[in-house]
Design a protein around this motif. Structure first.
Motif, mmCIF file in Angstrom:
data_model
loop_
_atom_site.group_PDB
_atom_site.id
_atom_site.type_symbol
_atom_site.label_atom_id
_atom_site.label_comp_id
_atom_site.label_asym_id
_atom_site.label_seq_id
_atom_site.Cartn_x
_atom_site.Cartn_y
_atom_site.Cartn_z
ATOM 1 N N TYR A 97 -57.847 -31.183 -79.458
ATOM 2 C CA TYR A 97 -56.529 -31.201 -78.834
ATOM 3 C C TYR A 97 -56.477 -32.238 -77.734
ATOM 4 O O TYR A 97 -57.306 -32.222 -76.836
ATOM 5 C CB TYR A 97 -56.231 -29.813 -78.248
ATOM 6 N N ARG A 98 -55.542 -33.152 -77.849
ATOM 7 C CA ARG A 98 -55.363 -34.149 -76.793
ATOM 8 C C ARG A 98 -53.874 -34.398 -76.601
ATOM 9 O O ARG A 98 -53.151 -34.602 -77.574
ATOM 10 C CB ARG A 98 -56.063 -35.476 -77.150
ATOM 11 N N TYR A 99 -53.472 -34.400 -75.331
ATOM 12 C CA TYR A 99 -52.066 -34.654 -75.027
ATOM 13 C C TYR A 99 -51.859 -36.161 -75.040
ATOM 14 O O TYR A 99 -52.045 -36.845 -74.056
ATOM 15 C CB TYR A 99 -51.724 -34.057 -73.660
ATOM 16 N N GLU A 100 -51.513 -36.675 -76.228
ATOM 17 C CA GLU A 100 -51.360 -38.117 -76.410
ATOM 18 C C GLU A 100 -49.919 -38.414 -76.829
ATOM 19 O O GLU A 100 -49.156 -37.513 -77.142
ATOM 20 C CB GLU A 100 -52.277 -38.615 -77.533
ATOM 21 N N ARG A 101 -49.590 -39.687 -76.892
ATOM 22 C CA ARG A 101 -48.278 -40.052 -77.422
ATOM 23 C C ARG A 101 -48.378 -40.045 -78.945
ATOM 24 O O ARG A 101 -49.081 -40.868 -79.524
ATOM 25 C CB ARG A 101 -47.870 -41.436 -76.920
ATOM 26 N N ARG A 160 -52.186 -40.584 -84.843
ATOM 27 C CA ARG A 160 -52.532 -40.092 -83.499
ATOM 28 C C ARG A 160 -51.734 -38.818 -83.232
ATOM 29 O O ARG A 160 -50.518 -38.858 -83.137
ATOM 30 C CB ARG A 160 -52.225 -41.168 -82.444
ATOM 31 N N TYR A 161 -52.434 -37.729 -83.152
ATOM 32 C CA TYR A 161 -51.783 -36.432 -83.032
ATOM 33 C C TYR A 161 -52.289 -35.701 -81.803
ATOM 34 O O TYR A 161 -53.280 -36.082 -81.196
ATOM 35 C CB TYR A 161 -52.066 -35.585 -84.283
ATOM 36 N N ARG A 162 -51.596 -34.624 -81.450
ATOM 37 C CA ARG A 162 -52.039 -33.807 -80.321
ATOM 38 C C ARG A 162 -52.994 -32.720 -80.779
ATOM 39 O O ARG A 162 -53.676 -32.107 -79.964
ATOM 40 C CB ARG A 162 -50.816 -33.216 -79.625
ATOM 41 N N SER A 207 -58.200 -33.362 -86.468
ATOM 42 C CA SER A 207 -59.394 -32.759 -87.052
ATOM 43 C C SER A 207 -60.530 -33.778 -87.142
ATOM 44 O O SER A 207 -60.312 -34.931 -87.486
ATOM 45 C CB SER A 207 -59.016 -32.234 -88.436
ATOM 46 N N GLN A 208 -61.713 -33.323 -86.813
ATOM 47 C CA GLN A 208 -62.903 -34.188 -86.889
ATOM 48 C C GLN A 208 -64.036 -33.493 -87.621
ATOM 49 O O GLN A 208 -64.120 -32.272 -87.621
ATOM 50 C CB GLN A 208 -63.436 -34.513 -85.483
ATOM 51 N N VAL A 209 -64.903 -34.280 -88.207
ATOM 52 C CA VAL A 209 -66.234 -33.815 -88.594
ATOM 53 C C VAL A 209 -67.193 -34.558 -87.680
ATOM 54 O O VAL A 209 -67.068 -35.774 -87.507
ATOM 55 C CB VAL A 209 -66.546 -34.128 -90.068
ATOM 56 N N SER A 221 -56.794 -47.830 -85.586
ATOM 57 C CA SER A 221 -57.692 -48.321 -86.617
ATOM 58 C C SER A 221 -59.042 -47.594 -86.664
ATOM 59 O O SER A 221 -59.755 -47.693 -87.651
ATOM 60 C CB SER A 221 -57.929 -49.818 -86.431
ATOM 61 N N ALA A 222 -59.397 -46.872 -85.604
ATOM 62 C CA ALA A 222 -60.728 -46.239 -85.576
ATOM 63 C C ALA A 222 -60.753 -44.982 -86.441
ATOM 64 O O ALA A 222 -60.003 -44.045 -86.201
ATOM 65 C CB ALA A 222 -61.108 -45.894 -84.141
ATOM 66 N N VAL A 223 -61.593 -44.993 -87.442
ATOM 67 C CA VAL A 223 -61.730 -43.782 -88.266
ATOM 68 C C VAL A 223 -62.930 -42.953 -87.813
ATOM 69 O O VAL A 223 -63.147 -41.856 -88.315
ATOM 70 C CB VAL A 223 -61.845 -44.085 -89.777
ATOM 71 N N ASP A 244 -58.154 -36.875 -90.313
ATOM 72 C CA ASP A 244 -56.780 -37.328 -90.576
ATOM 73 C C ASP A 244 -56.739 -38.822 -90.900
ATOM 74 O O ASP A 244 -56.131 -39.251 -91.865
ATOM 75 C CB ASP A 244 -55.901 -37.088 -89.344
ATOM 76 N N ARG A 245 -57.418 -39.592 -90.052
ATOM 77 C CA ARG A 245 -57.377 -41.048 -90.268
ATOM 78 C C ARG A 245 -58.159 -41.461 -91.501
ATOM 79 O O ARG A 245 -57.822 -42.453 -92.137
ATOM 80 C CB ARG A 245 -57.906 -41.776 -89.027
ATOM 81 N N THR A 246 -59.199 -40.714 -91.848
ATOM 82 C CA THR A 246 -59.925 -41.042 -93.075
ATOM 83 C C THR A 246 -59.013 -40.839 -94.283
ATOM 84 O O THR A 246 -59.013 -41.650 -95.217
ATOM 85 C CB THR A 246 -61.191 -40.168 -93.200
HETATM 86 P P1 ATP Z 1 -58.819 -43.967 -80.125
HETATM 87 O O1 ATP Z 1 -59.389 -45.224 -79.556
HETATM 88 O O2 ATP Z 1 -58.114 -44.170 -81.425
HETATM 89 O O3 ATP Z 1 -58.017 -43.177 -79.129
HETATM 90 P P2 ATP Z 1 -61.076 -42.358 -79.428
HETATM 91 O O4 ATP Z 1 -62.075 -43.328 -78.933
HETATM 92 O O5 ATP Z 1 -60.286 -41.578 -78.445
HETATM 93 O O6 ATP Z 1 -60.089 -43.067 -80.486
HETATM 94 P P3 ATP Z 1 -63.104 -40.523 -80.313
HETATM 95 O O7 ATP Z 1 -63.004 -39.657 -79.122
HETATM 96 O O8 ATP Z 1 -64.289 -41.412 -80.457
HETATM 97 O O9 ATP Z 1 -61.776 -41.384 -80.474
HETATM 98 O O10 ATP Z 1 -62.944 -39.611 -81.634
HETATM 99 C C1 ATP Z 1 -63.526 -39.947 -82.875
HETATM 100 C C2 ATP Z 1 -62.463 -40.134 -83.957
HETATM 101 O O11 ATP Z 1 -61.520 -39.082 -83.953
HETATM 102 C C3 ATP Z 1 -61.629 -41.389 -83.801
HETATM 103 O O12 ATP Z 1 -62.289 -42.503 -84.307
HETATM 104 C C4 ATP Z 1 -60.399 -41.040 -84.632
HETATM 105 O O13 ATP Z 1 -60.653 -41.250 -86.013
HETATM 106 C C5 ATP Z 1 -60.251 -39.558 -84.379
HETATM 107 N N1 ATP Z 1 -59.216 -39.307 -83.351
HETATM 108 C C6 ATP Z 1 -59.344 -39.424 -82.007
HETATM 109 N N2 ATP Z 1 -58.202 -39.091 -81.392
HETATM 110 C C7 ATP Z 1 -57.321 -38.751 -82.378
HETATM 111 C C8 ATP Z 1 -55.958 -38.301 -82.397
HETATM 112 N N3 ATP Z 1 -55.277 -38.114 -81.260
HETATM 113 N N4 ATP Z 1 -55.370 -38.055 -83.609
HETATM 114 C C9 ATP Z 1 -56.055 -38.222 -84.759
HETATM 115 N N5 ATP Z 1 -57.332 -38.641 -84.808
HETATM 116 C C10 ATP Z 1 -57.959 -38.901 -83.634
#
Ligand code: ATP
Ligand code: MG
Length: 420
Positions: free
Chosen positions: A113-117, A122-124, A127-129, A278-280, A308-310
């Motif tokens: 969970y992140r309070y982002e735009r 990019r979501y609030r 999901s990660q593995v 772009s960061a997956v 999600d990004r993958t």
């Molecule tokens: P970004 O530079 O995109 O904000 P980050 O450096 O904050 O990424 P990490 O904390 O390293 O990201 O998280 C690992 C991965 O989780 C990211 O590479 C991305 O694929 C995914 N991720 C991070 N934040 C989000 C988000 N708000 N919504 C969807 N996926 C996310």
């Protein structure tokens, strides 16, 4: 009519799309399971202080993006914005580092969970593995994790993921570099917030995406020129191991994870089909983190991949992850007696490992056959009173339309054979 909708920046996962999502999560985790990583699950929230320390007071995550709440008892908790701090906390709390050999290798999967735009990718709530290898300093461990992530991407069929690689030095060589960097940055024209960052976390200025800042970074001192012999050697080993494993990478001098406890190997997986997000995935070595949250020295390395990004990357490449059919066999009863019999057949099939479903709700045969086709099943089982009187059911191949009678007591065997 629904009165409510999901909060901004969140999403629901529902069929049929949810199957692809699940398949991606499985594919990202599968290589870890084969490599001795054990499954870890931690709470969705932790003490706010764990993230403040474990992610870093000066990071965007902690200063801007964290969802915090105060309990009725006055405790400050935060929804987890990432996994590393929690997983390390859990491992330390359970004394896993003392229980067996090191490294302790853990993988996890969940929502963060992140309070982002909110915007595409990019979501609030996302999901990660993730994976963490705790308590060993060995270039092979850094390489292992990177290779496992690359293998996961490959297993999904992705060809457009690029690996960016850097080293951040260590306690021996970073301080002198940090000072040189600060001196350079202090001479630039920067806004107040960035000026503060120079003092707290200068490496992160290198990560600034704004053109006005990037332009001024021409000629910035690079860590490459300040690395100690041990760090140079370590990084060279990692690079060799990646090359030997056939994992391509690009050296990126500016790639940072700008916290003091991040050391040496740093990497990011990027995909060019995703626009700004772009960061997956990304990760690196964090030799100082354990001590920072009250543990013993435990040099560690880890990564987190965005599910999600993958999935977006797959779609950008026109790929769909292979998801097993939800239903192989669909039963369509004609009449009350047939409902009873076929319901029992479906239960038996499921117990035998065949994915089977049933026309619930007493619909007409036309609607039931439509549902059978929609389910993606390969076969329909149809039976009416006359079939039952003869001790058979009709087995219909839904693709060809061919139909034949199968003895009731042979259905399970017959279908198990057809579906393997
Ligand atoms: P970004 O530079 O995109 O904000 P980050 O450096 O904050 O990424 P990490 O904390 O390293 O990201 O998280 C690992 C991965 O989780 C990211 O590479 C991305 O694929 C995914 N991720 C991070 N934040 C989000 C988000 N708000 N919504 C969807 N996926 C996310
Ligand atoms: Mg971010």
């Amino acid at each position: 009519m629904s009165t409510f909708s999901a909060p901004k920046g969140t999403y629901d996962l529902l069929p049929p799309d949810s199957a692809a999502f699940l398949a991606v999560r499985e594919a990202l985790a599968a290589p870890l399971r084969r490599a001795g990583y054990g499954y870890a699950e931690t709470p969705g929230f932790e003490h706010t202080a764990l993230f403040a320390r474990g992610v870093g007071e000066s990071t965007d995550i902690v200063t801007k993006e964290m969802y915090t709440l105060t309990t009725k008892g006055g405790t400050s908790l935060a929804l987890r914005p990432e996994g590393t701090a929690s997983v390390l906390r859990a491992a330390l709390q359970a004394n896993l580092h003392r229980a067996g050999g090191l490294p302790v290798k853990l993988w996890y999967s969940g929502t963060y969970y992140r309070y982002e735009r909110p915007q595409a990718g990019r979501y609030r709530h996302f999901s990660q593995v993730g994976a963490e290898a705790i308590g060993a300093e060995d270039p092979a461990l850094d390489a292992e994790l990177i290779i496992l992530a690359a293998d996961a991407h490959r297993s999904l069929g992705l060809t457009g993921v690029r690996l960016l690689l850097n080293t951040l030095g260590d306690r021996a060589c970073r301080p002198a570099y940090r000072a040189a960097l600060q001196e350079f940055l202090r001479g630039l024209e920067l806004d107040e917030e960035t000026r503060t960052r120079i003092e707290v976390n200068p490496l992160r200025v290198l990560d600034d995406k704004r053109e006005s800042v990037r332009r001024q970074l021409e000629g910035v001192p690079l860590l490459r020129d300040h690395l100690c012999e041990a760090c140079k050697e370590y990084h060279e080993r990692v690079r060799e191991l990646l090359t030997a494993a056939g994992v391509a990478f690009t050296d990126d001098d500016r790639l940072v994870r700008g916290l003091d406890y991040y050391t040496r190997t740093t990497f990011e997986f990027v995909h060019d089909g995703l626009g700004a997000q772009s960061a997956v995935g990304g990760g690196g070595r964090y030799d100082g983190l354990s001590e920072l949250i009250g543990g013993p020295p435990l040099p560690s390395v880890g990564w987190a991949l965005g599910v999600d990004r993958t999935l977006l990357a797959l779609r950008a490449e026109g790929l769909a992850p292979a998801a097993p059919a939800a239903t192989d066999v669909y039963a369509v009863p004609l009449g009350e007696e047939a409902r009873r019999v076929l319901f029992a057949v479906v239960t038996g099939l499921r117990r035998a490992g065949v994915a089977a479903d049933f026309a619930f709700g007493g619909r007409g045969v036309k609607a039931a056959m439509r549902a059978a086709n929609r389910s993606g099943a390969r076969y329909a089982l149809v039976a009416g009173d006359r079939d039952l009187a003869e001790g058979v059911v009709q087995l219909k191949d839904l693709a060809s339309g061919e139909q034949r009678a199968v003895a009731l007591d042979a259905v399970e065997r017959e279908l198990s054979g057809l579906l393997t």
